[in-house]
Design a protein around this motif. Sequence first.
Motif, PDB file in Angstrom:
ATOM      1  N   ARG A  33     -60.993 150.571  23.242  1.00  0.00           N
ATOM      2  CA  ARG A  33     -60.236 150.852  22.020  1.00  0.00           C
ATOM      3  C   ARG A  33     -59.003 149.964  21.908  1.00  0.00           C
ATOM      4  O   ARG A  33     -58.608 149.577  20.813  1.00  0.00           O
ATOM      5  N   PHE A  34     -58.367 149.689  23.050  1.00  0.00           N
ATOM      6  CA  PHE A  34     -57.153 148.867  23.073  1.00  0.00           C
ATOM      7  C   PHE A  34     -57.365 147.704  24.043  1.00  0.00           C
ATOM      8  O   PHE A  34     -56.956 147.763  25.206  1.00  0.00           O
ATOM      9  N   PRO A  35     -58.014 146.645  23.598  1.00  0.00           N
ATOM     10  CA  PRO A  35     -58.354 145.547  24.516  1.00  0.00           C
ATOM     11  C   PRO A  35     -57.161 144.729  24.999  1.00  0.00           C
ATOM     12  O   PRO A  35     -57.259 144.065  26.037  1.00  0.00           O
ATOM     13  N   VAL A  36     -56.041 144.769  24.275  1.00  0.00           N
ATOM     14  CA  VAL A  36     -54.866 143.988  24.677  1.00  0.00           C
ATOM     15  C   VAL A  36     -53.848 144.925  25.313  1.00  0.00           C
ATOM     16  O   VAL A  36     -53.284 145.798  24.652  1.00  0.00           O
ATOM     17  N   GLN A  37     -53.629 144.748  26.623  1.00  0.00           N
ATOM     18  CA  GLN A  37     -52.754 145.635  27.371  1.00  0.00           C
ATOM     19  C   GLN A  37     -51.818 144.825  28.258  1.00  0.00           C
ATOM     20  O   GLN A  37     -52.101 143.681  28.602  1.00  0.00           O
ATOM     21  N   GLY A  38     -50.689 145.436  28.615  1.00  0.00           N
ATOM     22  CA  GLY A  38     -49.738 144.705  29.443  1.00  0.00           C
ATOM     23  C   GLY A  38     -48.667 145.610  30.001  1.00  0.00           C
ATOM     24  O   GLY A  38     -48.723 146.837  29.875  1.00  0.00           O
ATOM     25  N   LEU A  39     -47.642 145.023  30.602  1.00  0.00           N
ATOM     26  CA  LEU A  39     -46.638 145.781  31.333  1.00  0.00           C
ATOM     27  C   LEU A  39     -45.236 145.292  31.034  1.00  0.00           C
ATOM     28  O   LEU A  39     -45.037 144.213  30.476  1.00  0.00           O
ATOM     29  N   SER A  40     -44.273 146.119  31.421  1.00  0.00           N
ATOM     30  CA  SER A  40     -42.852 145.751  31.398  1.00  0.00           C
ATOM     31  C   SER A  40     -42.363 145.764  32.831  1.00  0.00           C
ATOM     32  O   SER A  40     -42.723 146.658  33.602  1.00  0.00           O
ATOM     33  N   VAL A  41     -41.542 144.786  33.186  1.00  0.00           N
ATOM     34  CA  VAL A  41     -41.053 144.712  34.562  1.00  0.00           C
ATOM     35  C   VAL A  41     -39.554 144.446  34.579  1.00  0.00           C
ATOM     36  O   VAL A  41     -38.977 143.899  33.642  1.00  0.00           O
ATOM     37  N   ALA A  42     -38.940 144.838  35.693  1.00  0.00           N
ATOM     38  CA  ALA A  42     -37.521 144.590  35.943  1.00  0.00           C
ATOM     39  C   ALA A  42     -37.348 144.395  37.438  1.00  0.00           C
ATOM     40  O   ALA A  42     -38.281 144.591  38.221  1.00  0.00           O
ATOM     41  N   ALA A  43     -36.142 144.030  37.833  1.00  0.00           N
ATOM     42  CA  ALA A  43     -35.863 143.817  39.252  1.00  0.00           C
ATOM     43  C   ALA A  43     -36.161 145.059  40.075  1.00  0.00           C
ATOM     44  O   ALA A  43     -36.583 144.969  41.238  1.00  0.00           O
ATOM     45  N   THR A  44     -35.947 146.239  39.485  1.00  0.00           N
ATOM     46  CA  THR A  44     -36.154 147.491  40.203  1.00  0.00           C
ATOM     47  C   THR A  44     -37.623 147.731  40.563  1.00  0.00           C
ATOM     48  O   THR A  44     -37.912 148.588  41.412  1.00  0.00           O
ATOM     49  N   PHE A  62     -43.538 142.064  29.276  1.00  0.00           N
ATOM     50  CA  PHE A  62     -42.170 142.027  28.788  1.00  0.00           C
ATOM     51  C   PHE A  62     -41.259 142.095  30.003  1.00  0.00           C
ATOM     52  O   PHE A  62     -41.346 143.017  30.818  1.00  0.00           O
ATOM     53  N   VAL A  63     -40.426 141.080  30.118  1.00  0.00           N
ATOM     54  CA  VAL A  63     -39.583 140.895  31.293  1.00  0.00           C
ATOM     55  C   VAL A  63     -38.159 141.308  30.956  1.00  0.00           C
ATOM     56  O   VAL A  63     -37.546 140.749  30.033  1.00  0.00           O
ATOM     57  N   THR A  64     -37.627 142.285  31.680  1.00  0.00           N
ATOM     58  CA  THR A  64     -36.261 142.736  31.427  1.00  0.00           C
ATOM     59  C   THR A  64     -35.281 141.613  31.712  1.00  0.00           C
ATOM     60  O   THR A  64     -35.246 141.060  32.812  1.00  0.00           O
ATOM     61  N   ALA A  65     -34.503 141.266  30.694  1.00  0.00           N
ATOM     62  CA  ALA A  65     -33.498 140.211  30.825  1.00  0.00           C
ATOM     63  C   ALA A  65     -32.128 140.790  31.142  1.00  0.00           C
ATOM     64  O   ALA A  65     -31.366 140.225  31.940  1.00  0.00           O
ATOM     65  N   SER A  66     -31.823 141.924  30.511  1.00  0.00           N
ATOM     66  CA  SER A  66     -30.493 142.505  30.665  1.00  0.00           C
ATOM     67  C   SER A  66     -30.545 143.994  30.363  1.00  0.00           C
ATOM     68  O   SER A  66     -31.366 144.459  29.566  1.00  0.00           O
ATOM     69  N   ASN A  67     -29.654 144.696  31.014  1.00  0.00           N
ATOM     70  CA  ASN A  67     -29.542 146.148  30.837  1.00  0.00           C
ATOM     71  C   ASN A  67     -28.081 146.443  30.544  1.00  0.00           C
ATOM     72  O   ASN A  67     -27.236 146.354  31.438  1.00  0.00           O
ATOM     73  N   GLY A  68     -27.792 146.760  29.293  1.00  0.00           N
ATOM     74  CA  GLY A  68     -26.385 146.877  28.914  1.00  0.00           C
ATOM     75  C   GLY A  68     -25.716 145.523  29.048  1.00  0.00           C
ATOM     76  O   GLY A  68     -26.156 144.533  28.460  1.00  0.00           O
TER      77      GLY A  68
END
Length: 222
Positions: A33-44, A62-68
């Motif tokens: 149903r959802f053939p395009v899938q992926g993740l978000s990552v951060a240093a943690t 999606f790569v975390t660039a900054s937090n606050g």
Amino acid sequence: MRTRLILGLGVVLVIAAVVAWRWSLGWHPSPTRFPVQGLSVAATDGPVDWPMVRARGADFAFVTASNGTTRDPAFEANWNGAHAAGLRHGALHIFSLCEPTADQVTAYLTTVPRAADALPAALALDFTPGCDTRPTRAQVLTAIRGFLAPAEYHDGRAMMLRISPAFEDEYRVSEAIVRPLWATRRFVEPDYLARRWRLWQANPTRRIEGVADSVAWSVAAQ
């Protein structure tokens, strides 16, 4: 006899809870149903083996660039690793209600390179631990627009808004700011935004080979 039955039932419930927990760590929406899938990552999340992540079904990251106002120390390694592995990748900024918008803009702009082949960046909007500030809706919308304007000028395209249900319920951001939307709801397809979502974060704690810790897993609308 009754005590044994109670103990037995307790053991069964514990086993069932463990099985459900382990199942939840590996769950993701059907690729049919959802053939395009992926993740978000951060240093943690720890080190990432990007070729392995791609081999396990990730199409984008999606790569975390900054937090606050804090730059993510693993951004460069993750950004370059995702690129080298052939994953489509975009930057992610986690917005804070407790830190000045201008300083958050600086953290983002000094971290994220201009890249014509990158995915549109995303702005994450949620209530975060340790930040109890609750500005008015007008103040929050002004702050979000104050971040979007310079960030989008830098990137050359509109950002996506990743809005949690609680944040949307409090501030109704999707009604006021027209941008591509990224919804977040565990297991159940979301319907709380003012418009149809482009991405759905379906499991915030998925375990996959190639990442030391659990990651947030999302799918693209079809």
